[in-house]
Write a protein that holds these residues in place. Structure first.
Motif, PDB file in Angstrom:
ATOM      1  N   ALA A 166      31.065  57.387  59.097  1.00  0.00           N
ATOM      2  CA  ALA A 166      31.699  56.076  59.196  1.00  0.00           C
ATOM      3  C   ALA A 166      30.788  55.011  58.604  1.00  0.00           C
ATOM      4  O   ALA A 166      29.565  55.068  58.742  1.00  0.00           O
ATOM      5  N   GLU A 167      31.375  54.018  57.973  1.00  0.00           N
ATOM      6  CA  GLU A 167      30.618  52.968  57.303  1.00  0.00           C
ATOM      7  C   GLU A 167      30.225  51.861  58.287  1.00  0.00           C
ATOM      8  O   GLU A 167      30.722  51.783  59.409  1.00  0.00           O
ATOM      9  N   THR A 168      29.330  50.994  57.826  1.00  0.00           N
ATOM     10  CA  THR A 168      28.888  49.822  58.592  1.00  0.00           C
ATOM     11  C   THR A 168      29.619  48.593  58.091  1.00  0.00           C
ATOM     12  O   THR A 168      29.790  48.411  56.872  1.00  0.00           O
ATOM     13  N   ASP A 169      30.053  47.719  59.018  1.00  0.00           N
ATOM     14  CA  ASP A 169      30.781  46.523  58.594  1.00  0.00           C
ATOM     15  C   ASP A 169      29.816  45.386  58.245  1.00  0.00           C
ATOM     16  O   ASP A 169      28.583  45.545  58.306  1.00  0.00           O
ATOM     17  N   VAL A 215      39.426  59.440  62.584  1.00  0.00           N
ATOM     18  CA  VAL A 215      39.707  60.179  63.817  1.00  0.00           C
ATOM     19  C   VAL A 215      41.106  60.776  63.778  1.00  0.00           C
ATOM     20  O   VAL A 215      42.086  60.080  63.489  1.00  0.00           O
ATOM     21  N   ASP A 216      41.207  62.085  64.072  1.00  0.00           N
ATOM     22  CA  ASP A 216      42.503  62.753  64.183  1.00  0.00           C
ATOM     23  C   ASP A 216      42.386  63.903  65.170  1.00  0.00           C
ATOM     24  O   ASP A 216      41.398  64.001  65.910  1.00  0.00           O
ATOM     25  N   GLU A 217      43.360  64.791  65.162  1.00  0.00           N
ATOM     26  CA  GLU A 217      43.389  65.889  66.138  1.00  0.00           C
ATOM     27  C   GLU A 217      42.290  66.917  65.908  1.00  0.00           C
ATOM     28  O   GLU A 217      42.034  67.762  66.762  1.00  0.00           O
ATOM     29  N   ARG A 218      41.613  66.839  64.760  1.00  0.00           N
ATOM     30  CA  ARG A 218      40.521  67.778  64.479  1.00  0.00           C
ATOM     31  C   ARG A 218      39.157  67.222  64.897  1.00  0.00           C
ATOM     32  O   ARG A 218      38.141  67.902  64.818  1.00  0.00           O
ATOM     33  N   ARG A 254      31.736  46.172  69.334  1.00  0.00           N
ATOM     34  CA  ARG A 254      33.073  46.696  69.635  1.00  0.00           C
ATOM     35  C   ARG A 254      32.991  48.103  70.230  1.00  0.00           C
ATOM     36  O   ARG A 254      33.885  48.910  70.035  1.00  0.00           O
ATOM     37  N   ILE A 255      31.937  48.359  71.005  1.00  0.00           N
ATOM     38  CA  ILE A 255      31.703  49.715  71.474  1.00  0.00           C
ATOM     39  C   ILE A 255      32.814  50.200  72.412  1.00  0.00           C
ATOM     40  O   ILE A 255      33.176  51.386  72.397  1.00  0.00           O
ATOM     41  N   GLU A 256      33.377  49.314  73.224  1.00  0.00           N
ATOM     42  CA  GLU A 256      34.453  49.748  74.117  1.00  0.00           C
ATOM     43  C   GLU A 256      35.689  50.153  73.330  1.00  0.00           C
ATOM     44  O   GLU A 256      36.391  51.114  73.692  1.00  0.00           O
ATOM     45  N   GLU A 257      35.960  49.454  72.244  1.00  0.00           N
ATOM     46  CA  GLU A 257      37.094  49.806  71.383  1.00  0.00           C
ATOM     47  C   GLU A 257      36.835  51.142  70.696  1.00  0.00           C
ATOM     48  O   GLU A 257      37.740  51.974  70.566  1.00  0.00           O
ATOM     49  N   VAL A 258      35.604  51.356  70.271  1.00  0.00           N
ATOM     50  CA  VAL A 258      35.233  52.640  69.662  1.00  0.00           C
ATOM     51  C   VAL A 258      35.472  53.784  70.651  1.00  0.00           C
ATOM     52  O   VAL A 258      36.070  54.822  70.304  1.00  0.00           O
ATOM     53  N   ALA A 259      35.029  53.605  71.892  1.00  0.00           N
ATOM     54  CA  ALA A 259      35.209  54.644  72.899  1.00  0.00           C
ATOM     55  C   ALA A 259      36.691  54.924  73.139  1.00  0.00           C
ATOM     56  O   ALA A 259      37.106  56.091  73.280  1.00  0.00           O
ATOM     57  N   ARG A 260      37.486  53.884  73.153  1.00  0.00           N
ATOM     58  CA  ARG A 260      38.916  54.068  73.403  1.00  0.00           C
ATOM     59  C   ARG A 260      39.579  54.870  72.285  1.00  0.00           C
ATOM     60  O   ARG A 260      40.441  55.726  72.546  1.00  0.00           O
ATOM     61  N   ILE A 261      39.185  54.616  71.050  1.00  0.00           N
ATOM     62  CA  ILE A 261      39.755  55.351  69.911  1.00  0.00           C
ATOM     63  C   ILE A 261      39.513  56.846  70.064  1.00  0.00           C
ATOM     64  O   ILE A 261      40.420  57.671  69.867  1.00  0.00           O
ATOM     65  N   PHE A 262      38.298  57.216  70.436  1.00  0.00           N
ATOM     66  CA  PHE A 262      37.971  58.641  70.539  1.00  0.00           C
ATOM     67  C   PHE A 262      38.593  59.273  71.773  1.00  0.00           C
ATOM     68  O   PHE A 262      39.130  60.381  71.706  1.00  0.00           O
ATOM     69  N   HIS A 263      38.542  58.593  72.887  1.00  0.00           N
ATOM     70  CA  HIS A 263      39.109  59.172  74.108  1.00  0.00           C
ATOM     71  C   HIS A 263      40.626  59.299  74.004  1.00  0.00           C
ATOM     72  O   HIS A 263      41.206  60.273  74.505  1.00  0.00           O
TER      73      HIS A 263
END
Length: 500
Positions: free
Chosen positions: A182-185, A199-202, A220-229
């Motif tokens: 993943a890139e840095t903003d 992020v996908d099913e794999r 945005r760490i909480e948003e990152v965690a939500r995407i993966f979970h």
């Protein structure tokens, strides 16, 4: 400085082995030396002076400021060295029966509990011997977890940030996963939009350190965690930068499921030269069944090693881990107690103080308050004066400071990473800043001074690639004139006698 063989003179001795009235040992013919070893001949004072002189050519935290700080070498209290040599710890055998090692087991269990609280998770294994092994262990836990759920074949990809430590992608490959990056903003955070695309099913999980190697806390760490979970994936926290957040924020509260903690970085362990270290892994409750065995557990008022873990990934190293590291780290944590957050608060304060003094002198890629470290760039010096980050680092040695990390993270060209840690005084930080400011001025006014640095060190500018690929590790007798009638002469005489 002369080599020890160049100081050798025939017949000089610093001592001799004791003589016993015993028959000589019978050495099997195939193990006998064909000729006597070539050993230097010196008197004891000369030998002592030689090795003392060698020791003065090493740089360590005891001799000066080391701006790699919590990454490699911050001050370690000497009382911890006293504690680790207590006979009950020092002389304990790895195979000692648990009933006779209750003190050691209690210390290990208590350290686990402290790390669980610090990380905000539920269970801990002390086994991994370093952060890199902690990474591999964490990924093996991921694999075991998904295999147990019947998703082992499906989830084959781990995502890392482009600012990740180099061990992250190496661990991903060793664990048998595919790697995505993943890139840095623009603000120095992991790019959440790019992350969401990856992020996908794999996806099995994310490997991330927070704060990152840029020294920035991910906003945005909480948003990152939500995407993966939400995708059923796990989050792994690289604890290399835990020194910035202890007692302030916890990886578990951020959403991470697995954490490795570098005891030798955050909690006291002399680590210069590459070891020893400790990389305990702390996990969320759903991953506890897969932790390595043996687990250190408490039964009432007693402690034992538990091997009865049917879903365990097994052992990841011999015995129960680097016990001496545990003693030092436990002592360090207990010395702070509930005030452990002061360690991180002062580390962050020191880093921001140095950043405030230097950001107008060197280019700052991301203009934000930093955590325990920050990254500057010598890009402008290179473009305008032909002076590189390497030149700055080499010149810094002439001012008596160890160079900082350079050219990492890779997303910052001509990077200079600086970690002052909580253990340095304002006077030391000011002296370091003054040196960095002087070097920038020299880059503009006396460019060649930097290009030829260091000037006052025992070794000048090396061809570092060649030195790494072709090290000289032994004394080449055939390339040096032998000392007069030294060891070589004795060898020649013996060979002549054999020939006669």
């Amino acid at each position: 400085m002369k080599l020890i063989f160049e100081k050798s003179r025939p017949g000089r001795r610093g001592g001799g082995p004791p003589r016993y009235e015993l028959p000589p040992a019978e050495v099997p013919p195939e193990l006998r030396r064909a000729r006597p070893p070539r050993l230097p001949e010196l008197a004891e004072p000369e030998l002592l002076r030689h090795f003392t002189e060698l020791s003065t050519r090493n740089f360590g935290i005891d001799t000066g400021f080391y701006p790699l700080g919590s990454c490699t070498m911050k001050h370690n209290p000497r009382v911890n060295e006293r504690l680790v040599t207590l006979p009950g710890f020092r002389d304990l055998h790895p195979y000692q029966d648990g009933e006779a090692a209750q003190g050691a087991l209690e210390l290990m269990w208590s350290l686990q509990e402290a790390l669980i609280e610090i990380s905000g998770l539920h269970a801990c294994s002390l086994q991994p011997a370093a952060g890199s092994q902690g990474e591999l262990t964490g990924l093996m836990l991921m694999r075991a977890y998904f295999s147990d759920r019947g998703e082992g074949a499906q989830r084959d990809t781990i995502i890392t940030a482009d600012t990740a430590h180099g061990t992250n992608p190496a661990s991903v490959t060793m664990a048998g996963y595919r790697l995505a990056k993943a890139e840095t903003d623009a603000r120095g955070n992991v790019d959440v939009d790019h992350l969401a695309e990856l992020v996908d099913e794999r996806t099995a999980g994310l490997m991330l350190t927070n704060p990152s190697t840029l020294g920035l806390f991910d906003e945005r760490i909480e948003e990152v965690a939500r995407i993966f979970h939400d995708a059923g994936a796990l989050l792994y926290y690289d604890g290399a930068n835990l020194n910035a957040v202890c007692g302030i924020s916890r990886p578990g509260d951020m959403g991470f499921d697995i954490v490795h903690i570098n005891l030798h970085k955050t909690f006291s362990q002399p680590h210069g030269g590459g070891g020893p270290g400790g990389g305990p892994v702390v996990v969320r409750d759903r991953l506890e069944p897969f932790l390595p065995v043996p687990a250190v557990v408490r039964d009432g008022n007693a402690y034992r090693l538990d091997y009865d873990r049917p879903k365990t990934i097994g052992k990841v190293r011999g015995y129960t881990g680097p016990f001496g590291v545990f003693v030092r780290s436990y002592a360090y944590i207990r010395s702070y107690g509930p005030r452990l957050r002061e360690m991180s608060e002062v580390a962050v304060l020191n880093a921001n103080y140095v950043l405030a003094r230097l950001k107008g002198v060197y280019e700052l890629p991301f203009d934000r308050l930093c955590m325990h470290e920050f990254v500057l760039s010598a890009r402008t010096l290179k473009r305008e004066h032909g002076v590189t980050a390497l030149d700055v680092a080499k010149r810094l040695m002439d001012y008596g400071f160890h160079p900082p990390t350079i050219y990492f993270p890779l997303v910052v060209p001509e990077a200079l990473m600086i970690e002052p840690t909580e253990t340095e005084t304002k006077e030391t930080l000011d002296a370091f800043c003054d040196a960095m400011i002087a070097i920038e001025r020299e880059a503009r006014e006396r460019r060649e001074l930097l290009k030829e640095a260091p000037h006052g060190r025992p070794v000048g500018r090396l061809d570092e690639a060649r030195a790494a690929k072709h090290p000289v590790l032994k004394y080449a007798f055939e390339e040096h004139e032998a000392p007069e009638r030294g060891a070589d002469e004795e060898v020649r005489q013996l060979e002549a006698q054999k020939g006669a």
